[in-house]
Design a protein around this motif. Structure first.
Motif, PDB file in Angstrom:
ATOM      1  N   GLU A 166       0.787  -1.235   0.000  1.00 21.82           N
ATOM      2  CA  GLU A 166       0.000   0.000   0.000  1.00 21.82           C
ATOM      3  C   GLU A 166       0.821   1.289   0.000  1.00 21.82           C
ATOM      4  OE1 GLU A 166      -3.402   2.319   2.599  1.00 21.82           O
ATOM      5  OE2 GLU A 166      -3.146   0.160   2.851  1.00 21.82           O
ATOM      6  N   PRO A 167       1.909   1.420   0.787  1.00 25.66           N
ATOM      7  CA  PRO A 167       2.641   2.702   0.770  1.00 25.66           C
ATOM      8  C   PRO A 167       3.173   3.085  -0.609  1.00 25.66           C
ATOM      9  CG  PRO A 167       3.275   1.407   2.677  1.00 25.66           C
ATOM     10  CD  PRO A 167       2.437   0.509   1.813  1.00 25.66           C
ATOM     11  N   LEU A 168       3.698   2.101  -1.337  1.00 28.44           N
ATOM     12  CA  LEU A 168       4.222   2.387  -2.679  1.00 28.44           C
ATOM     13  C   LEU A 168       3.091   2.771  -3.632  1.00 28.44           C
ATOM     14  CD1 LEU A 168       6.597   2.465  -4.635  1.00 28.44           C
ATOM     15  CD2 LEU A 168       6.239   0.012  -5.051  1.00 28.44           C
ATOM     16  N   VAL A 169       1.986   2.034  -3.554  1.00 24.71           N
ATOM     17  CA  VAL A 169       0.846   2.341  -4.406  1.00 24.71           C
ATOM     18  C   VAL A 169       0.285   3.717  -4.076  1.00 24.71           C
ATOM     19  CG1 VAL A 169      -1.528   1.684  -4.993  1.00 24.71           C
ATOM     20  CG2 VAL A 169       0.245  -0.071  -4.772  1.00 24.71           C
ATOM     21  N   ARG A 170       0.160   4.019  -2.788  1.00 24.04           N
ATOM     22  CA  ARG A 170      -0.375   5.315  -2.362  1.00 24.04           C
ATOM     23  C   ARG A 170       0.513   6.461  -2.861  1.00 24.04           C
ATOM     24  NH1 ARG A 170      -4.157   6.914   1.172  1.00 24.04           N
ATOM     25  NH2 ARG A 170      -4.533   4.728   1.763  1.00 24.04           N
ATOM     26  N   PHE A 171       1.826   6.256  -2.815  1.00 24.05           N
ATOM     27  CA  PHE A 171       2.757   7.278  -3.285  1.00 24.05           C
ATOM     28  C   PHE A 171       2.571   7.543  -4.775  1.00 24.05           C
ATOM     29  CE2 PHE A 171       6.938   8.260  -5.171  1.00 24.05           C
ATOM     30  CZ  PHE A 171       7.172   9.488  -4.573  1.00 24.05           C
ATOM     31  N   ASN A 172       2.449   6.469  -5.559  1.00 25.77           N
ATOM     32  CA  ASN A 172       2.303   6.626  -7.007  1.00 25.77           C
ATOM     33  C   ASN A 172       0.949   7.215  -7.385  1.00 25.77           C
ATOM     34  OD1 ASN A 172       4.670   5.318  -8.689  1.00 25.77           O
ATOM     35  ND2 ASN A 172       4.425   4.050  -6.878  1.00 25.77           N
ATOM     36  N   ILE A 173      -0.096   6.858  -6.658  1.00 26.58           N
ATOM     37  CA  ILE A 173      -1.409   7.435  -6.927  1.00 26.58           C
ATOM     38  C   ILE A 173      -1.418   8.918  -6.575  1.00 26.58           C
ATOM     39  CG2 ILE A 173      -3.854   7.383  -6.318  1.00 26.58           C
ATOM     40  CD1 ILE A 173      -2.949   5.038  -8.043  1.00 26.58           C
ATOM     41  N   ALA A 174      -0.723   9.279  -5.495  1.00 25.59           N
ATOM     42  CA  ALA A 174      -0.636  10.685  -5.107  1.00 25.59           C
ATOM     43  C   ALA A 174       0.064  11.514  -6.179  1.00 25.59           C
ATOM     44  CB  ALA A 174       0.088  10.822  -3.779  1.00 25.59           C
ATOM     45  N   LEU A 175       1.008  10.893  -6.881  1.00 24.95           N
ATOM     46  CA  LEU A 175       1.736  11.594  -7.945  1.00 24.95           C
ATOM     47  C   LEU A 175       0.988  11.594  -9.276  1.00 24.95           C
ATOM     48  CD1 LEU A 175       5.448  10.459  -7.457  1.00 24.95           C
ATOM     49  CD2 LEU A 175       4.421  12.652  -6.856  1.00 24.95           C
TER      50      LEU A 175
END
Length: 316
Positions: A166-175
């Motif tokens: 989730e942290p990696l996915v959340r970071f990429n979605i935020a970008l």
């Protein structure tokens, strides 16, 4: 306006739609064909005028809408067809130059790039609203898909957990607002630049040809980017909207950063190799693009090229 130019625009629109259709083929050429799909529209506009580009944009979007779906056709028109036709119109815009008999003043390329960035940011925002962009739902769906895929591909059964993914996915979605706008502007600029080169090779480009690395964005663009970046840090819709504009404008500054590199290496024997390496690394990693955006911002603030190089209005 001549019927010949309109007919050429209709043919260009059909070609653009066929290139876009390659996206659904699933082959290795799908992505390159999709990236090049606005190119026929740019060629029509730069070589045969605004009405030709408008006809190409309308036909391409209509054909995509009929073949794939109305939403796909509408989104293509908003994101690619209309912006590239408008950019081609701006590149070909001119007025008589009273100081030079028979001369013309062309619309400055820095203003073309700024306006292209602004319309790209707006197009990405409109697309997000039409698609019902919901970061939390997208994060949940992406994590679920990745978890299942990694579990199936893991030979030892030690697939990552949702908490680890989730942290990696959340970071990429935020970008995503930043990256979507940057990618869209990149496709728009590439299509316009390639279209201009093809039109010039065919003897159809009326505008004088000068290096694109001469473009330096105005300081007002730097102020807009700074404001958009600050607002993009806010949560929710305001931050997402500002992120799209910051991403597009940031990519525009990255282009001028690369332009400064071109200018500094001009005349150097190792210039082709160094430029190839920089572009190759930038294509794989995002960090060099960020560095080049900072370089472009510094160039605008310090007016380095404006003092050292004689920048003319043209395209290369």
């Amino acid at each position: 306006m001549s019927m010949r130019n309109i007919l050429i625009g209709l043919g260009a629109g059909l070609a653009a739609a066929l290139l876009f259709a390659g996206l659904v083929s699933g082959t290795a050429l799908a992505l390159p064909l999709f990236i090049l799909s606005p190119l026929p529209i740019a060629i029509a506009g730069l070589g045969f005028g605004t009405y030709s580009a408008a006809a190409a944009a309308a036909v391409a979007s209509a054909m995509i809408g009929l073949a794939i779906g109305h939403l796909a056709g509408g989104l293509y028109f908003i994101l690619f067809a209309a912006p590239v036709a408008w950019a081609a119109h701006l590149v070909g815009l001119s007025r008589p130059d009273d100081a030079v008999p028979g001369g013309r003043q062309w619309f400055p390329l820095d203003n073309v790039l700024v306006r292209a960035a602004l319309v790209t940011g707006a197009a990405v925002v409109v697309t997000g609203f039409l698609l019902g962009y919901n970061p939390e739902a997208l994060i949940s769906q992406t994590v679920s898909v990745l978890k299942d895929w990694l579990a199936q591909s893991s030979a030892d059964g030690m697939a990552p957990t949702e908490a680890e993914i989730e942290p990696l996915v959340r970071f990429n979605i935020a970008l995503m607002p930043f990256t979507s706008a940057s990618l869209t502007l990149g496709i728009l600029v590439l299509a316009t630049w390639l279209g201009a080169r093809i039109a010039r090779m065919s003897g159809l480009l009326a505008r004088e040809w000068t290096p694109l690395w001469a473009v330096v964005l105005p300081q007002s663009a730097a102020l807009f980017f700074g404001l958009a970046f600050i607002v993009s840090l806010l949560p929710g819709v305001p931050g997402q909207v500002a992120g799209a504009f910051a991403g597009a404008m940031g990519f525009a500054f990255a282009l001028t950063g690369f332009g400064l590199l071109h200018a500094m290496l001009n005349g150097k024997a190792a210039r082709p190799l160094l430029l190839f390496l920089v572009y190759a690394v930038s294509f794989v990693f995002l960090l060099p693009l960020g560095i080049m955006a900072v370089v472009g911002l510094a160039d605008t603030a310090l007016q380095f090229r404006a003092r050292r190089f004689a920048a003319r209005s043209g395209i290369s």
